[in-house]
Design a protein around this motif. Structure first.
Motif: not given
Length: 722
Positions: A458-474
């Motif tokens: 789960p943490f690696i999967l969630i981490g792939t979205l962090i670099p994307r501005p639209q998903f970064n904060m959440v």
């Protein structure tokens, strides 16, 4: 939605590895809350090593500053809860104001110091003797996470910021080329143009923060200097190309006067905007130059009307358009060259565009709105503390701290409530996720290796979205809050009621922060835009006033910076009287007024007094706009004053030309001896200042009265003014 790229997966794996390393070390050293080290990794990690280093350094400094404040302030004020609440609110508000005042990565120091102090201080008020130990422990845990994130990010396939700078610059070049083509064709309105204008301004604003991180990316100082020069010219391009549109439209649409060769010149300039950037090292040296730019300049000079043609409105407009086109060519060539130099890290550069306006460093800050933005979190802390103290809720400190964090995070936004609500939703989701792990998964974990395996998916999967501005904060909040809520210790300990109470407190604090923000800040970008407009009118009045200006370059820099803040706040529109178009005209009026202030000192006779009357009229008009907070129509008397000044400048130019011709004839008749005894004629010097004055006056007339560009100076008005 596109799938994560390999860079996203790499960043996620590196961040997860750094978080597990931090958690492992924290468990080995038996730190009180090892999960803070894990969470800190996700807070500071960034896909780019320079951004991670800067964020890590500033978070460490901010944490140390906040911890020091907590150690200093808790013991003497803990017995007076309400007074202590005021002190916490004042500290947070002051630090937040300093953070908003700094638009570089350094602002993170103050932001962290602002909410770290209540984060450490409030949970210890029931036992103030532990404040020193808690502060030291929190600092150690956070610093450990920061170090692990920085080391792993720098050691394993580090990603540099420089390519991102190039990508952002290339996006700006595409937009600028489109905007330039449309402007040269006479199109200044439309949703596509308006949206393009907003993107260009947003890119320029984003580059300011990005450039503040480049120095942590082992970027050569010369490259950093070139990047700053590139951003400065990007700022100038929009006002310059928009200023060129007015005389071109007036010549083509209203006067139907179009000299032969101008169409071809504009078409070739538009093609040049789309031309590929220099790629070979020899092409980006000063001695190589740009043959297309040189050819365009030569054609601009060839089309310049003679002095006697400047007495007509058509000649003055053509001269103004060609002068501005020459400036646009210079700035575009500088941008192309700087972009190539940054990409190839080679070559030399000598600026083509040189002007007194360059070099200003002042930025615009709406101090009143900034202060109000800081008062809102302060009020939230005070009310939340009062509710906590009044209710006697044991876990109420968690509600206050998360309310403070949420209000601080988004205080600089025009409308922070939607993002505070997303913070609330992400935290609620994290609580559910953490509960499942804590009570279903972790009881089956017997060693650290199994913990890593169960966390990895789960943490690696969630981490792939962090670099994307639209998903970064959440996604960042989900990762951070999940790590925090699970509260991993060296031995498994789980109490459902403790978990429930602590998480309800945090979620309640965020819900309170959302409601408080929605109530206290019901306005959004429109309110901020109105304040920016009113402030802009005040500066236009100042630029045309007789008062002393400390530094005209800083005034110009402040106005350009404010315009870049205003444009993204305006909705895209196809209106010809869109506020962004009007705001460009306001800026041009201010810059033309500053040009007049400079040129009046070089002129003689009655010209200084004539210019003073024009400037006084401009200053009075914009003073009225600022006082009423509404854009007023420029008065007809000011139009007559400008027209009179244009006639006088043209007449003096002809008189000066005749005098210079007579002086030259006398010198020829007197022979070499007589010529050597005479004073060298000041023809070039005087004519240059007269033409600069005329350009400024034409610019004022076009910007103040856009509806009357087809009316020649001195004729009776035929339509509404601007």
């Amino acid at each position: 939605m596109t799938y994560p790229s390999w860079r996203d997966w790499l960043f996620s794996v590196k961040t997860f590895a750094a978080s597990m390393l931090a958690l492992y070390i924290a468990l080995i050293f038996q730190l009180p809350r090892p999960y803070w080290a894990m969470a800190s990794v996700y807070i500071v990690s960034n896909p780019f090593v320079g951004a991670t280093r800067s964020k890590a350094l500033y978070r460490a400094l901010g944490t140390a500053l906040g911890a020091t404040a907590a150690i200093t302030l808790v013991p003497p004020f803990v017995e007076t809860p309400l007074l202590f609440s005021v002190i916490v609110a004042l500290w947070t508000g002051t630090m937040l104001y300093l953070a908003i005042s700094d638009r570089t990565a350094r602002s993170y120091v103050f932001m962290l110091a602002g909410y770290t102090m209540p984060l450490i201080a409030l949970p210890t008020v029931t036992d103030p003797t532990t404040i020193f130990d808690v502060a030291i422990a929190r600092t150690q845990e956070i610093t450990l996470g920061i170090i692990c994130a920085s080391v792993v990010g720098s050691a394993i396939l580090p990603s540099r910021l420089a390519p991102t700078l190039i990508e952002r610059a290339d996006a700006w070049f595409r937009d600028a080329a489109f905007y330039g083509r449309e402007t040269l064709s006479g199109t200044i309105a439309g949703k596509a143009i308006s949206a393009c204008r907003q993107r260009m301004a947003s890119t320029v604003n984003q580059l300011e923060f990005l450039l503040s991180q480049l120095s942590y990316d082992h970027t050569h100082p010369e490259i950093l200097s070139r990047a700053q020069n590139l951003r400065g010219r990007m700022q100038l391009f929009l006002p310059m190309i928009s200023a060129l549109a007015d005389p071109l439209i007036a010549l083509r649409r209203d006067l139907h006067t179009w000299p032969e060769g101008l169409d071809a010149l504009l078409a070739d300039a538009a093609k040049w905007f789309d031309a590929p950037l220099p790629t070979r090292a020899a092409e980006i040296h000063d001695d190589a130059g740009d043959p297309v730019a040189e050819s365009l300049r030569a054609r601009v000079a060839a089309l310049q009307p003679p002095h006697d043609a400047l007495t007509s409105w058509e000649g003055a407009l053509l001269s103004n358009a060609l002068w501005r086109l020459g400036q646009v060519i210079d700035v575009w060539q500088d941008c192309r060259t700087l972009r190539a130099l940054i990409a190839h890290e080679t070559g030399t550069w000598r600026p083509r565009y040189r002007h007194w306006r360059l070099g200003g460093t002042e930025r615009f800050y709406d101090r009143g709105l900034m202060l109000f933005s800081c008062l809102v979190p302060m009020g939230a802390i005070l009310v939340a503390c009062w509710l906590w103290v009044s209710s006697g809720w044991h876990d109420g400190a968690g509600a206050v701290t998360l309310a403070a964090v949420a209000c601080c995070f988004f205080a600089a936004l025009d409308d922070p409530a939607p993002l505070v609500f997303r913070f609330f939703v992400a935290t609620a989701a994290s609580a559910v996720f953490a509960g499942l792990y804590l009570f279903v998964v972790l009881p089956k974990v017997h060693d650290f290796a199994m913990l890593v395996l169960l966390f990895a998916g789960p943490f690696i999967l969630i981490g792939t979205l962090i670099p994307r501005p639209q998903f970064n904060m959440v996604t960042m909040l989900v990762a951070v809050n999940t790590a925090t809520f699970i509260s991993i210790q060296s031995a498994y300990e789980a109490d459902f009621f403790v978990f429930l109470n602590s998480n309800i407190a945090g979620i309640s604090g965020l819900l309170f922060a959302y409601v408080w923000t929605r109530v206290t800040r019901p306005f959004g970008a429109e309110f901020a835009a109105k304040r920016l407009l009113r402030s802009s009118w005040t500066d236009v009045a100042l630029s045309a006033s007789a008062g002393r200006i400390a530094d005209q370059r800083d005034l110009a820099s402040r106005m350009v910076d404010r315009l870049m803040q205003l444009i993204p706040r305006l909705a895209a529109s196809d209106e010809h009287r869109h506020p962004s178009i009007e705001s460009f005209r306001d800026l041009r009026i201010a810059l033309n007024a500053l040009d007049l202030r400079r040129s009046r000192r070089k002129l003689n006779g009655d010209m200084p007094a004539v210019i003073d009357r024009v400037l006084a009229g401009v200053s009075d008009h914009y003073t009225r706009c600022a006082q009423t907070s509404e854009r007023q129509s420029a008065p007809p008397a000011l139009l007559a004053t400008i027209d009179d000044a244009l006639h006088r400048v043209a007449a003096q130019g002809l008189a000066q030309e005749a005098a210079d011709a007579a002086r030259a004839a006398d010198a020829d008749a007197a022979g070499p001896a007589g010529a050597s005894a005479q004073t060298p004629p000041p023809a070039h010097f005087t004519q240059r200042w007269l033409r600069d004055t005329q350009h400024a006056l034409v610019g004022l007339r076009l910007s103040l009265y856009p509806a009357l560009v087809g009316q020649r100076p001195g004729s009776e008005p035929t339509g509404a003014n601007g």
